[in-house]
Design a protein around this motif. Structure first.
Motif, short mmCIF file in Angstrom:
data_model
loop_
_atom_site.label_atom_id
_atom_site.label_comp_id
_atom_site.label_asym_id
_atom_site.label_seq_id
_atom_site.Cartn_x
_atom_site.Cartn_y
_atom_site.Cartn_z
N ASP A 166 0.70 -1.24 0.05
CA ASP A 166 0.17 -0.04 0.13
C ASP A 166 0.86 1.23 -0.11
OD1 ASP A 166 -1.78 1.96 0.33
OD2 ASP A 166 -2.92 0.99 2.09
N LEU A 167 0.85 1.97 -1.20
CA LEU A 167 1.90 3.13 -1.16
C LEU A 167 1.17 4.20 -0.30
CD1 LEU A 167 2.36 3.48 -4.94
CD2 LEU A 167 4.02 2.70 -3.21
N THR A 168 -0.06 4.40 0.07
CA THR A 168 -0.35 5.50 1.02
C THR A 168 0.22 5.15 2.47
OG1 THR A 168 -2.45 4.05 1.51
CG2 THR A 168 -2.50 5.94 -0.55
N HIS A 169 0.70 4.07 2.88
CA HIS A 169 1.31 3.96 4.16
C HIS A 169 2.84 3.56 3.77
CE1 HIS A 169 -3.13 3.22 5.03
NE2 HIS A 169 -2.83 4.21 5.77
N TRP A 170 3.31 3.88 2.63
CA TRP A 170 4.69 3.48 2.61
C TRP A 170 5.72 4.19 3.46
CZ3 TRP A 170 6.47 0.18 -0.77
CH2 TRP A 170 7.99 -0.14 -0.80
N ARG A 171 6.58 3.05 3.95
CA ARG A 171 7.66 3.52 4.83
C ARG A 171 9.11 2.82 4.27
NH1 ARG A 171 6.23 5.61 9.57
NH2 ARG A 171 4.09 5.17 9.29
N PHE A 172 10.27 3.99 4.19
CA PHE A 172 11.24 3.33 3.69
C PHE A 172 11.93 2.63 4.74
CE2 PHE A 172 15.74 3.88 2.46
CZ PHE A 172 15.68 3.79 1.24
N VAL B 163 1.06 13.19 -2.90
CA VAL B 163 0.68 12.31 -1.90
C VAL B 163 -0.21 11.42 -2.49
CG1 VAL B 163 -0.47 11.88 0.24
CG2 VAL B 163 0.50 13.87 -0.06
N PRO B 164 0.07 9.79 -2.64
CA PRO B 164 -0.53 8.90 -3.19
C PRO B 164 -2.15 8.78 -2.54
CG PRO B 164 1.43 8.00 -2.60
CD PRO B 164 1.55 9.33 -1.85
N GLN B 165 -3.20 8.56 -3.24
CA GLN B 165 -4.56 8.77 -2.75
C GLN B 165 -5.06 7.27 -2.72
OE1 GLN B 165 -5.92 11.47 -1.71
NE2 GLN B 165 -4.17 12.68 -2.31
N ASP B 166 -5.76 6.93 -1.81
CA ASP B 166 -6.48 5.50 -1.92
C ASP B 166 -8.00 5.67 -2.35
OD1 ASP B 166 -7.80 3.12 -1.30
OD2 ASP B 166 -6.96 3.18 0.91
N LEU B 167 -8.30 5.03 -3.49
CA LEU B 167 -9.40 5.16 -4.23
C LEU B 167 -10.51 4.64 -3.64
CD1 LEU B 167 -8.35 4.94 -8.18
CD2 LEU B 167 -8.95 7.04 -6.97
N THR B 168 -10.13 3.60 -2.82
CA THR B 168 -11.42 2.82 -2.14
C THR B 168 -12.10 3.64 -1.25
OG1 THR B 168 -9.65 1.94 -0.63
CG2 THR B 168 -10.17 0.67 -2.72
N HIS B 169 -11.17 4.81 -0.68
CA HIS B 169 -11.99 5.82 0.18
C HIS B 169 -12.22 7.07 -0.16
CE1 HIS B 169 -10.25 2.56 2.70
NE2 HIS B 169 -11.33 2.62 3.38
N TRP B 170 -12.35 7.19 -1.58
CA TRP B 170 -12.52 8.56 -2.33
C TRP B 170 -13.57 9.18 -1.82
CZ3 TRP B 170 -8.92 11.05 -4.87
CH2 TRP B 170 -9.17 12.18 -5.55
N ARG B 171 -13.34 10.65 -1.68
CA ARG B 171 -14.42 11.38 -1.25
C ARG B 171 -14.25 12.68 -2.01
NH1 ARG B 171 -17.74 10.18 2.78
NH2 ARG B 171 -16.20 8.81 3.57
#
Lengths: 317, 317, 317
Positions: A166-172, B163-171
């Motif tokens: 999941d790129l939205t929670h990406w951590r290096f 910032v990457p966006q999560d489409l499954t929770h898109w608003r």
């Protein structure tokens, strides 16, 4: 480049070749690393078989399947006898055996090797006009589709190693020591998905057998990638198994041969090309991360095409 | 279209051009907005420099790097002296400076400008057969790969804006007032990533300098996009900085020139093309949202190719 | 293949055709399933209209819009009179009507049908050199972009059926009984997005009207896909509405015609091609899952291109 040659990159020349099915299949194995040499292919087959017997069998069978389709189906069989119908099938056979789980994967790997030969023929037609070699694109596209299909097909099981991120929670992830020698040698072994020292060294020997300049190119490629990736701050767990190296190895070899007439700058361009593979590998890795898909040799394909095509426009480089 | 010309879109003609490196570099800056005119390039450079000194320096250096590679490497230097090797490098230099963080980004931006010139040369070769201009594709592809690579490379740092966006929770975010004048002018400034009124107005002046019809096309494009996007219910925070406008500006200008022989319907086709960029911009934005990547000028490339190519089949439009 | 023919796949031949606008529009409807036959088109139109009156009207109007653009814009109107400018518009009209919500969707569907005709013309130009038919690619690309744009545009509303899926929490859904007969017939109906038995059967009758061999190909394709998908462990909720079938139906018909001169192996190749569509459908579905986008006929396009192109290299198959 004596004994071996990057015939893969020549789209026009034709030469007489030994019409032996087994030699053609072994050349299919060596063409994975851009070499047309059946002895090199045999050494590489031995290396893979020492690492894992089943994988060795799949490698040989995949090469034979691809080569047979090329010989049986083609009017001009030259390409097939040079191993050009084998290497994509070999890679699909290897990749599906390694990235799938369960016993059914051996059947899928061999069926995949057969279909890959057709994809290779199709890609050859499609790319004829723009005068670029297909490289490993057929195998890459087919393997990505097949690995993706595992989410929807219950009997095609993905290896648990491949996990969507999941790129939205990406951590290096940083830390750990760099294994410079191991990372370097594994960059060569990874061309055949190998990351154990003895196997990788045997593959390097096979490259040197085909020509010492090719061997130097391979080493130069893997060193360039390792230093560039380290300099740009790559994760150690990617560096040590050689995961930044194999695309640079292939690219360095291919670009060095294509630019060999450009005295003086051939080595320079090959090193630049190898360096460019690093951010492309990282960028492609991020693009594939939400699917958990492996990068395969796509950076090699993209960067090598770019350098070959650029030279057709800028003829003085 | 006096003084300037959309030479970018002519794939066959050759004319004598002034063989000055500086003029060629300035033309590289103006070609970003489809104009071959060194004075326009100078005005635009001034506008960017007023906005941000460092960015101005990067713009000029990127143009010079790309142009130099085109001149040094090419047998036929006409394209390079027209600025056709500069504009993709300028855009990469600007984009990497703006979308990366840290001081190391200046080095990456200039290295990126150099590699983009090679990608441009490669794209020119690959697209020769289908007889379409490369437009800004080389810069787009390279910039996407490089921005994506930041997730895997610690020393290449992405701007926190992306910032990457999560489409499954898109608003969908609605509300806020539409700034019609600002949104319109910024649609032109955004071609060079600018969204401040004085800078955008100076860029518009540079376009009018090259030809009043080109200036009208630019204004028509940004107005068409603003109305279409508003009509389809776009978010205000995309409308006001001109984020739907810049692709429509470029597309309107390109299509108007390509269809200029089609008396009567040239303006009609240009407006339709500008309108089509709006859903394509939105669709592409959604496709890139999970990666947080910017849309860049991809809608312009896709829609302009579509209209040029469609006319080659349907010759009566 | 008497009465009808897969003219879609012939890129060179020209024949005299009846110059009737209505017949051309009806052929545009039948070309969706690779048939040039206005009576078949009429039967299919009736089938869709019985299922849903509004959808029937959109189908006819979309076919007319696409055909009119092809006739009005082209110098050589042969392609348009064969329905080759209609079928992509028909598919876009159908897809946008079904995958969007709200009354505004009818307007978008018809505007989309018009733009799709331009995309078709553009694709014809771009693919001329590699000598492959455009198939349904223009409709697929345009529809994907437009459906994606709904996330960013408030007045273009996506159907609640299409939901983005998170692959990191993917769970395989199994269970439920396979409806063999329904799944088989619906695989044919799904070519026109239909999944009710009477409508699907009427569409099958239209195919048989154009030629009994074509009808057999369609049945063979849907059966092959159903068995292959079941064998690989596909989800029942994909099997029963024929969602693995329609791409196999189209691919089987196209490949059977292309290989019709290869006595003996034509049927074999068509079945292999139909089988290959199954993992490609699954893989593409996974690729699109994070966006909630439908697969449309992309597997048909990819696999059919692959088999046509492969034969151009391997001329003995």
């Amino acid at each position: 480049m004596e004994r071996g040659s990057l015939i893969l990159l020549r789209t026009h020349k034709t030469q007489t070749v030994a019409h032996s099915f087994l030699a053609a299949s072994l050349k299919g194995i060596s063409q994975v690393i851009l070499i047309e040499n059946s002895i090199s292919g045999l050494i590489i087959l031995a290396a893979i078989t020492i690492g894992n017997l089943s994988l060795g069998i799949i490698t040989l069978l995949s090469a034979m399947i691809g080569t047979w389709i090329g010989i049986a189906g083609g009017k001009d069989r030259t390409a097939a006898y040079r191993g050009l119908f084998g290497y994509n099938s070999v890679l699909t056979g290897l990749a599906l055996s390694l990235f799938l789980s369960g016993n059914f994967r051996w059947v899928i790997a061999l069926a995949g090797a057969a279909i890959t030969a057709l994809v290779t023929a199709a890609a050859m037609h499609m790319m004829r006009n723009i005068d670029l070699p297909v490289l490993t694109l057929p195998y890459i596209l087919f393997t990505w589709f097949l690995l993706l299909s595992t989410f929807f097909l219950e009997r095609v099981v993905l290896s648990p190693e491949l996990v969507p991120q999941d790129l939205t929670h990406w951590r290096f992830i940083s830390g750990g020591a760099v294994d410079w020698f191991g990372g370097m040698v594994n960059g060569i072994g990874q061309v055949y998905f190998q990351h154990r020292l003895p196997v990788s060294i045997l593959i390097l020997i096979a490259v040197f057998w085909a020509g010492w300049k090719l061997g130097l190119c391979a080493i130069l490629g893997t060193i360039t990638a390792l230093i560039t990736a380290y300099g740009l701050g790559a994760e150690e767990e990617m560096l040590n198994p050689g995961l930044y190296g194999f695309n640079a190895v292939l690219t360095n070899m291919a670009v060095a041969v294509v630019f060999r007439t450009a005295k003086g700058i051939a080595w320079f361009m090959a090193i630049i090309a190898a360096m460019v593979t690093v951010p492309i590998t990282a960028g492609l890795g991020v693009w594939l991360a939400p699917y958990g898909m492996p990068i395969l040799t796509m950076p090699f394909v993209l960067v090598t095409w770019m350098f070959i095509a650029a030279r057709k426009t800028l003829s003085k480089i």
